[in-house]
Design a protein around this motif. Structure first.
Motif, short mmCIF file in Angstrom:
data_model
loop_
_atom_site.label_atom_id
_atom_site.label_comp_id
_atom_site.label_asym_id
_atom_site.label_seq_id
_atom_site.Cartn_x
_atom_site.Cartn_y
_atom_site.Cartn_z
N LEU A 754 -6.08 -34.83 -71.06
CA LEU A 754 -4.89 -34.00 -71.23
C LEU A 754 -3.70 -34.88 -71.53
O LEU A 754 -3.71 -36.09 -71.31
CB LEU A 754 -4.63 -33.16 -69.98
CG LEU A 754 -4.34 -33.90 -68.67
CD1 LEU A 754 -2.85 -34.19 -68.49
CD2 LEU A 754 -4.83 -33.09 -67.48
N THR A 756 0.88 -34.58 -71.68
CA THR A 756 2.04 -33.73 -71.38
C THR A 756 3.18 -34.05 -72.33
O THR A 756 3.25 -35.13 -72.93
CB THR A 756 2.53 -33.93 -69.94
OG1 THR A 756 3.03 -35.27 -69.79
CG2 THR A 756 1.44 -33.68 -68.93
N ASN A 759 9.06 -29.45 -73.07
CA ASN A 759 9.37 -28.36 -74.00
C ASN A 759 10.88 -28.26 -74.22
O ASN A 759 11.66 -29.07 -73.71
CB ASN A 759 8.78 -27.03 -73.52
CG ASN A 759 9.34 -26.60 -72.16
OD1 ASN A 759 10.42 -27.02 -71.75
ND2 ASN A 759 8.58 -25.75 -71.46
N GLU A 765 5.02 -29.44 -70.12
CA GLU A 765 3.94 -28.54 -70.51
C GLU A 765 2.70 -29.36 -70.85
O GLU A 765 2.79 -30.53 -71.23
CB GLU A 765 4.36 -27.66 -71.69
CG GLU A 765 4.69 -28.39 -72.97
CD GLU A 765 5.08 -27.42 -74.09
OE1 GLU A 765 5.50 -26.29 -73.77
OE2 GLU A 765 4.97 -27.81 -75.27
N TYR A 766 1.54 -28.74 -70.68
CA TYR A 766 0.27 -29.46 -70.76
C TYR A 766 -0.47 -29.11 -72.05
O TYR A 766 -0.53 -27.95 -72.46
CB TYR A 766 -0.63 -29.12 -69.58
CG TYR A 766 -0.09 -29.64 -68.26
CD1 TYR A 766 -0.43 -30.91 -67.81
CD2 TYR A 766 0.76 -28.87 -67.47
CE1 TYR A 766 0.06 -31.40 -66.62
CE2 TYR A 766 1.26 -29.35 -66.27
CZ TYR A 766 0.90 -30.61 -65.85
OH TYR A 766 1.39 -31.10 -64.67
N GLU A 767 -1.05 -30.13 -72.66
CA GLU A 767 -1.99 -29.94 -73.76
C GLU A 767 -3.35 -30.40 -73.24
O GLU A 767 -3.55 -31.59 -72.97
CB GLU A 767 -1.58 -30.74 -74.99
CG GLU A 767 -2.51 -30.54 -76.17
CD GLU A 767 -2.02 -31.20 -77.46
OE1 GLU A 767 -2.68 -31.04 -78.50
OE2 GLU A 767 -0.97 -31.87 -77.42
N ARG A 815 -10.91 -25.08 -69.62
CA ARG A 815 -9.58 -25.65 -69.88
C ARG A 815 -8.55 -25.13 -68.89
O ARG A 815 -7.68 -25.88 -68.42
CB ARG A 815 -9.13 -25.34 -71.31
CG ARG A 815 -9.90 -26.07 -72.39
CD ARG A 815 -9.18 -26.02 -73.74
NE ARG A 815 -8.89 -24.67 -74.16
CZ ARG A 815 -9.69 -23.91 -74.90
NH1 ARG A 815 -10.86 -24.40 -75.32
NH2 ARG A 815 -9.34 -22.68 -75.25
N LYS A 819 -6.26 -27.37 -66.41
CA LYS A 819 -4.80 -27.24 -66.41
C LYS A 819 -4.30 -26.95 -65.00
O LYS A 819 -3.29 -27.52 -64.56
CB LYS A 819 -4.36 -26.14 -67.37
CG LYS A 819 -2.84 -25.99 -67.47
CD LYS A 819 -2.45 -24.90 -68.45
CE LYS A 819 -0.93 -24.76 -68.52
NZ LYS A 819 -0.52 -23.68 -69.44
N THR A 868 -8.78 -36.33 -78.45
CA THR A 868 -7.46 -36.25 -79.09
C THR A 868 -7.60 -36.10 -80.60
O THR A 868 -6.77 -35.47 -81.25
CB THR A 868 -6.62 -37.50 -78.76
OG1 THR A 868 -7.29 -38.67 -79.22
CG2 THR A 868 -6.39 -37.63 -77.27
N ASN A 871 -7.61 -32.64 -81.88
CA ASN A 871 -6.28 -32.04 -81.93
C ASN A 871 -5.35 -32.74 -82.92
O ASN A 871 -4.15 -32.49 -82.94
CB ASN A 871 -5.64 -32.06 -80.54
CG ASN A 871 -6.24 -31.01 -79.61
OD1 ASN A 871 -7.40 -30.65 -79.77
ND2 ASN A 871 -5.47 -30.53 -78.67
#
Length: 897
Positions: A754, A756, A759, A765-767, A815, A819, A868, A871
């Motif tokens: 993950l 971060t 925002n 916020e988390y990816e 996921r 999270k 990664t 994404n």
């Protein structure tokens, strides 16, 4: 300048080539070069590879693509040749899933220069060099003739003998003779009388110690196994096969199909004349054949018809990289001595940090070092090598130099001799690769083909090198801190070097390598020069910085000898290690990348020191780090928040001292074998063991609490520890239930990364990346499978279901759990979360958390980079995001003061 990196290939060394190609891809200077990844599959097809596949752990993780694989109920992973003779349309469709098929004639439209990271047949034998010459593309390394000589050990030995070099005595032996049914007792006597004892059985066309065995016992069965190994034959008898369990049969087939340890696939049944392509087909064939026949003899389709039997040279083993100056004269870099735990420098010792020691320069008198260097240069010239070569050999107790393995290429893993020795003259990997490209263009000019074009290419490159070296562009200064004093220190160094190399080749950052050692009470920080940074492992680095008394005279001599080379690429290089304080560190850099694993990186203690000086850093803050380093506390908090974890308990040394065997009985009353035992504040699979009975539990307890030595003890034998395996000794450890499938329809182990970001409202916020499915060959994921390129098998994304329509339902549930874990533990920056996933009939899933790593491994092969990439982040992009978050976080803190 467009650099085509050609990697993969058809040889047994394709995984090391794949990993080496990735190293080149990542380390080429972004200010000067554009990289073009060209993957060669094991059928010899050229593929313009989509970049995200470069970051898979192994070739089999992405090719053949999952949807083209035949069903394998035992989960065998295969290379494309195991799919049989596919029609062209199917091969083309397969390639389109990972990139674009190209023909050799297309290369001149795509690239200006070919960097060859191929190994073995088709890569360093003159074949691809000829193809590139035909298409007027300059390439790295030696040309056609020296490459053809370099791959052929028979011709090498004759030329070496003719030029009066010392070499081992040898004879050759044909497979046709062996298959007629030779008398192994007579053979043993024949080989001993011909070359002496002990002796080496060697496959002549392989590298990375594949197909090599040292015969040090007069044992007929071991000779038979060694000959079969070098011929790539495998015999299995009915008596042996039919006593194996089903699990043992599956494991035997999996080992046989491994192209490094086994004979690989496809295979030919010599006695029945049948070709078998897939491991599942082989398993069925063996079950059927050995129910009625006494034995089966299997032969790889890629095999050796004649092998070499040579004398075992007693002495110190070394490896030496030879390069050349502007005039083409060879210069030997400082030879490296190899201290190993086995009879020879095997695949595992070569590529896993900490499994052997590389001492540069080799620890012998200076005149003997110079003799090695002069002999290596003489051989380089004799065999007409160009640009660079790696020459291996031995120096005997009497001071005689034996050269027995000249190679026109070298492994290009981050810890390879290739970079290790170049660092001794001050070149970091990015600079050394630039040197290789420039020198290779000079060599191609000498060939008299397209000379004007290549001269223009060289002039353009020289201008770019000069501009980059003299640039006054300000970059963000980042200290990359690595090492430590835990059992994870070697992996930390691998991670740190990877981060350093990624930042070194970037246009944004200027990295400063820093080594941490000492203790919890006192952190000692040392700035590293590049040659110490690229020492073999953390212990070697520590010894060099703690006991630094100046440079070895040989190193100083070679540095002066190569000054005209290094001065072209390097300015303001760090020459000596220097100890500094945290305060001094804060005055030198703008931020810190903590590449430490375990304590003191993941426990908040280093973060506490950095925050005193407002230094931004990667990863989670102090409080979160203090929780996640403690697996017991992590599990307790997660369970309180309704997140599934394994049943667990702590075991303390004082309990053991007070209760002894009663403590083991107490543990057995709360747990059912098999159970998992592991340190509660270490990672990287150090001392994580599946415990199957009381004897193993007792052995684990005795080793963990320091009652027996780690190496050579009875308890070590009970647990089956490997040579030099790290096993930390502590005052406590963790016991957990072994999480199993239960009544689920599907069960798998996953590791999820993950990242971060802030925002628009300034909130974190988390990816959450798609987790990888981790496939362990043993009881638990090993150190090698997690971090060594070509070893671990990770499927990314994880295969939760066979039905694509159901996949997203399960994937989103997993996921969401990951999270939730990150939010509960207040993880920031990035992290890796390991878990088991059970998938039930209605596609409901349960995610059971194993552990959380707040500073996960960042070695080139780690699967977080596979995730990664899905994404859209290349490793550098991911690292850049991590650093940017840390810098922004510190700015927000300062703004509130």
């Amino acid at each position: 300048m467009r650099i085509g990196i050609i990697f993969g290939g058809q040889s047994r060394e394709r995984e090391i080539s794949f990993a080496g190609g990735r190293t080149v891809y990542d380390n080429l200077n972004k200010d000067i070069f554009t990289t073009v990844p060209i993957f060669v599959d094991s059928l010899g097809q050229f593929i313009l590879l989509d970049w995200q596949y470069i970051y898979k752990g192994t070739i089999r993780d992405f090719y053949p693509p999952f949807e083209f694989l035949p069903k394998s109920i035992h989960g065998f992973q295969v290379y494309v040749e195991s799919l049989g003779d596919l029609p062209k349309e199917e091969r083309d469709a397969m390639i389109q899933k990972v990139g674009r098929k190209i023909e050799p004639s297309d290369l001149k439209e795509l690239i200006d220069f070919a960097f060859l990271a191929l190994h073995g047949p088709y890569g360093e034998d003159g074949a691809i060099q000829g193809m590139l010459d035909w298409n007027n593309i300059p390439y790295s390394g030696s040309g056609i003739l020296p490459s053809a000589i370099g791959i052929n050990k028979y011709i090498q030995k004759k030329l070496v003998a003719q030029a009066s070099f010392n070499g081992p005595n040898y004879v050759t032996y044909k497979k046709s003779t062996w298959l007629k049914g030779a008398d192994t007792k007579a053979l043993l006597a024949h080989f001993e009388s011909s070359v002496g004892f002990p002796f080496v059985v060697k496959a002549p066309s392989q590298g990375s110690s594949i197909g090599i065995t040292v015969i040090s016992e007069r044992n007929e069965e071991k000779l038979k196994q060694a000959l079969n190994r070098s011929f790539f034959l495998q015999e299995i008898t009915a008596a042996d096969w039919n006593t194996k369990t089903e699990h043992a049969k599956i494991k035997w087939v999996a080992t046989l199909t491994d192209i490094r340890d086994g004979i690989g696939m496809p295979v030919n049944d010599v006695l029945q004349g049948k070709t078998i392509y897939h491991p599942e087909e082989l398993l069925a064939h063996l079950n059927q054949s050995l129910s009625s026949k006494e034995r089966v003899l299997l032969e790889s389709l890629d095999n050796e018809e004649e092998i070499i039997i040579e004398s075992f040279i007693k002495g110190q083993e070394f490896s030496c990289i030879v390069i050349q100056d502007e005039d083409g004269n060879p210069i030997a870099l400082p030879p490296t001595g190899i201290v190993k735990g086995n009879d020879f420098f095997d695949y595992r010792s070569k590529y896993l940090p900490g499994m052997s020691r590389k001492i540069t320069p080799i620890d012998i008198p200076g005149e003997q070092v110079e003799l090695i260097r002069s002999e290596c240069c003489r051989l380089y010239s004799t065999l007409q090598f160009n640009v660079y070569a790696r020459i291996d050999g031995f120096i005997s107790p009497e001071g005689e130099v034996f050269l027995n393995d000249p190679n026109t290429t070298s492994g290009m893993m981050p810890s390879s001799f290739f970079f290790h020795q170049a660092a001794e003259i001050g070149l970091n990997p990015s600079q050394f690769l630039t040197y290789i490209i420039r020198t290779s263009i000079q060599e191609r000019i000498k060939d008299g083909k397209r000379s004007l074009r290549y001269k223009q290419l060289l002039a353009t490159l020289d201008q770019a090198i000069s501009s980059e070296k003299n640039s006054s562009k300000e970059k963000i200064k980042i200290a990359v801190v690595m090492g430590g004093y835990s059992s994870e220190r070697h992996i930390s160094v691998e991670s740190g070097r990877n981060i350093f190399e990624k930042l070194s080749s970037s246009t944004k950052y200027q990295p400063l390598p820093v080594f941490l050692t000492g203790s919890d009470e006192q952190h000692r920080l040392f700035i590293l020069p590049i040659n110490i940074l690229l020492k073999d492992n953390a212990d070697d680095i520590r010894e060099k910085v703690i006991n630094f008394k100046g440079h070895h005279p040989i190193i100083e001599h070679i540095a002066k000898e190569t000054e005209s080379i290094s001065s072209r690429y390097v300015s303001n290089a760090i020459k000596d290690p220097k100890e500094i304080s945290y305060k001094e560190l804060s005055e030198l850099v703008d931020g810190v990348f903590i590449a430490l694993h375990g304590r003191p990186g993941e426990d908040g203690s280093m973060q506490k020191e950095l925050e005193k000086y407002q230094l931004p850093y990667n990863g989670s803050g102090i409080q979160s780090s203090q929780i996640t380093i403690n697996k017991f506390e992590t599990n307790r908090i997660l369970r309180e928040h309704g997140i599934s974890v394994a049943n667990h308990r702590m075991v303390y040394k004082q309990e053991w001292l007070d209760a002894g065997e009663k403590l083991l009985s107490e543990i057995e009353s709360g747990f059912i074998y098999p159970i998992i035992a592991k340190p509660s504040d270490d990672g990287c699979s150090s001392a994580v063991k599946k415990i199957k009975n009381r004897d193993e539990l007792r052995a684990y307890t005795r080793l963990m609490f320091g009652e027996e030595a780690i190496q050579g003890s009875v308890s070590s034998s009970v647990l089956g520890l490997k040579y030099n395996e790290e096993f930390p000794q502590k005052d406590y450890f963790l016991i957990e239930d072994l999480v199993s499938k239960g009544n689920a329809k599907h069960f798998l182990e996953v590791t999820g990364g993950l990242m971060t970001r802030f925002n628009d409202k300034g909130n974190v916020e988390y990816e959450i990346f798609e987790p990888s499915e981790s496939l362990a060959t043993g009881d638990v994921l090993s150190l090698e499978e997690k971090f060594l390129a070509g070893e671990g098998q990770n499927i990314t994304p994880a295969r939760y279901t066979t039905n694509k329509a159901d996949y997203e339902q399960v994937a989103s549930e997993v996921r969401a759990t990951l999270k939730r874990v990150a939010e509960v533990l207040n993880i920031q920056g990035y992290a890796r979360i390991d878990a088991f996933v059970r998938v039930f009939e209605n596609n409901r899933s349960e995610t059971i958390i194993i552990e959380v790593n707040s500073l996960p491994g960042m070695t080139p092969a780690t699967c977080i980079f596979h995730q990664t990439a899905i994404n859209g982040y290349k490793p550098y992009d991911f690292i850049d995001n991590i650093l940017t978050f840390g810098i922004e976080r510190e700015k927000k803190k300062l703004a509130k003061i």
